[in-house]
Write a protein that holds these residues in place. Structure first.
Motif, mmCIF file in Angstrom:
data_model
loop_
_atom_site.group_PDB
_atom_site.id
_atom_site.type_symbol
_atom_site.label_atom_id
_atom_site.label_comp_id
_atom_site.label_asym_id
_atom_site.label_seq_id
_atom_site.Cartn_x
_atom_site.Cartn_y
_atom_site.Cartn_z
ATOM 1 N N TYR A 1 0.810 -1.221 0.000
ATOM 2 C CA TYR A 1 0.000 0.000 0.000
ATOM 3 C C TYR A 1 0.848 1.279 0.000
ATOM 4 O O TYR A 1 0.297 2.380 0.063
ATOM 5 C CB TYR A 1 -0.952 0.065 1.210
ATOM 6 N N VAL A 2 2.179 1.136 -0.088
ATOM 7 C CA VAL A 2 3.077 2.285 0.009
ATOM 8 C C VAL A 2 3.893 2.464 -1.268
ATOM 9 O O VAL A 2 4.123 3.586 -1.714
ATOM 10 C CB VAL A 2 4.022 2.146 1.228
ATOM 11 N N LEU B 1 -1.871 5.563 -2.731
ATOM 12 C CA LEU B 1 -0.955 4.933 -1.780
ATOM 13 C C LEU B 1 -0.823 5.728 -0.486
ATOM 14 O O LEU B 1 -1.036 6.947 -0.436
ATOM 15 C CB LEU B 1 0.430 4.779 -2.419
ATOM 16 N N ALA B 2 -0.430 5.003 0.560
ATOM 17 C CA ALA B 2 -0.078 5.603 1.845
ATOM 18 C C ALA B 2 1.396 6.018 1.801
ATOM 19 O O ALA B 2 2.175 5.484 1.008
ATOM 20 C CB ALA B 2 -0.319 4.584 2.958
ATOM 21 N N ARG C 1 -4.216 7.076 3.521
ATOM 22 C CA ARG C 1 -4.250 5.932 4.413
ATOM 23 C C ARG C 1 -5.564 5.173 4.258
ATOM 24 O O ARG C 1 -6.493 5.625 3.580
ATOM 25 C CB ARG C 1 -4.053 6.405 5.867
ATOM 26 N N TRP C 2 -5.611 3.977 4.886
ATOM 27 C CA TRP C 2 -6.841 3.175 4.878
ATOM 28 C C TRP C 2 -8.024 4.038 5.324
ATOM 29 O O TRP C 2 -7.880 4.852 6.219
ATOM 30 C CB TRP C 2 -6.660 1.994 5.845
ATOM 31 N N TYR D 1 2.775 -1.290 7.058
ATOM 32 C CA TYR D 1 1.532 -1.234 7.828
ATOM 33 C C TYR D 1 1.425 0.056 8.632
ATOM 34 O O TYR D 1 0.341 0.641 8.752
ATOM 35 C CB TYR D 1 1.429 -2.435 8.765
ATOM 36 N N TYR E 1 0.193 2.732 6.500
ATOM 37 C CA TYR E 1 -1.131 2.521 5.912
ATOM 38 C C TYR E 1 -2.280 2.663 6.902
ATOM 39 O O TYR E 1 -3.340 3.197 6.563
ATOM 40 C CB TYR E 1 -1.167 1.131 5.271
#
Length: 323
Positions: free
Chosen positions: A94-95, A124-125, A129-130, A225, A228
């Motif tokens: 996710y980055v 993306l983070a 973020r989520w 993580y 994210y």
């Protein structure tokens, strides 16, 4: 079984580079540096993906009024045919990762099968973020339902797919299609999950055994993580699908793991969870490979067979569905 010889040599070169102060792990870099390094690895791992592929740029609107880029891949010669679709989400925790870093994967999936491949560049983070990545994935699926016909795409026959964190996004869509059908207009016929992230809340034996020196490192996963998601959100099923309390029966699922991968054990546990609750699962473990092997077509000849076997499985699903 030991590591594949070519891959072992590649990892040795990385180790030598680190001893000389080069080839730092991603978690030792800034986000911007990590993204550049990850992009550069594609030029080494798979420098010559199939060329006879037509690539179309697409813009997909998101729920917050923005747009994200996407690419549509189809084998040259099938440009005007209405094709089923593999909706593919790239990995990268996710980055990192992008349309460019996973260009080879999308080209190979389109080349070996009679599917179009749609790959969105979800945000993306840490900039987003989520749950932004999850929402972008859902928005892409709903765009496909509404606009797919204009691109000769058969939105009634969609396979959700991805590698690593991208596989998590794919299985999130598969779960959503059953658990919350009002959120998602596409109903996947199958899912392809390559070395997925399924539990961000704990470490397992494979983290201990393969969490350093085998390309993807456990410290890098934790770095991803932290960028994210907040710690107290990690057990949410869109982040850690292994922890879902009421897993429904999902579309037929193809899970392919790597032995020398810190994510091996959680991927195996997820396959078992799905099987226990009634989902048809094909599980395969690459006993000589590491995480990210789908991008290694340039250094590991056997990777071609992985694509061929994946497409054969998809053809068996097509046969069962009579299309």
């Amino acid at each position: 079984m030991s590591l594949h010889p070519e891959l072992e040599t590649f990892l040795e070169l990385i180790t030598l580079g680190r001893m000389s102060g080069q080839n730092k792990p991603l978690h030792a870099l800034s986000v911007e540096q990590a993204r550049v390094v990850f992009e550069q690895t594609s030029l080494v791992l798979d420098p010559d993906p199939p060329k006879s592929i037509t690539v179309t740029a697409v813009l997909i609107p998101t729920r917050d009024g923005k747009t994200i880029r996407a690419r549509l891949y189809r084998k040259t010669g099938k440009v005007s045919e209405k094709l089923p679709v593999i909706l593919y989400f790239h990995g990268g925790g996710y980055v990192v990762g992008s349309l460019d870093s996973h260009e080879g994967i999308c080209r190979r999936l389109a080349w070996y099968g009679d599917f179009a491949v749609l790959a969105p560049e979800y945000r993306l983070a840490p900039e987003y973020r989520w749950p932004v990545a999850v929402e972008d994935a859902l928005d892409t699926a709903n765009w496909l339902s509404k606009q797919g016909a204009a691109f000769d795409l058969d939105s009634a026959h969609v396979v959700v797919a991805g590698d690593s964190a991208g596989a998590t996004l794919a299985t999130t869509l598969a779960i959503t299609s059953v658990k919350h059908p009002d959120w998602m207009e596409v109903k996947p016929i199958a899912q392809l999950l390559f070395y997925p992230v399924t539990d961000t809340t704990r470490l397992r034996a494979s983290h201990r055994d393969y969490g350093k020196g085998y390309l993807l490192e456990s410290e890098t996963l934790e770095w991803f993580y932290q960028h994210y998601v907040e710690t107290d959100q990690r057990s949410h099923w869109t982040i850690s699908p292994l922890l879902i309390s009421d897993i429904p029966i999902l579309p037929p699922t193809y899970i392919r793991l790597a032995k020398f991968d810190p994510l091996h054990d959680e991927g195996s546990a997820y396959a078992q969870l799905l099987q226990t609750h009634g989902t048809c699962v094909q599980l395969t473990v690459e006993n000589a490979l590491t995480h990210d092997y789908l991008r290694m077509g340039g250094i590991v000849d056997e990777v071609d067979n992985i694509y061929k076997e994946t497409i054969l499985w998809l053809k068996s699903i097509q046969s069962q569905l009579n299309f």
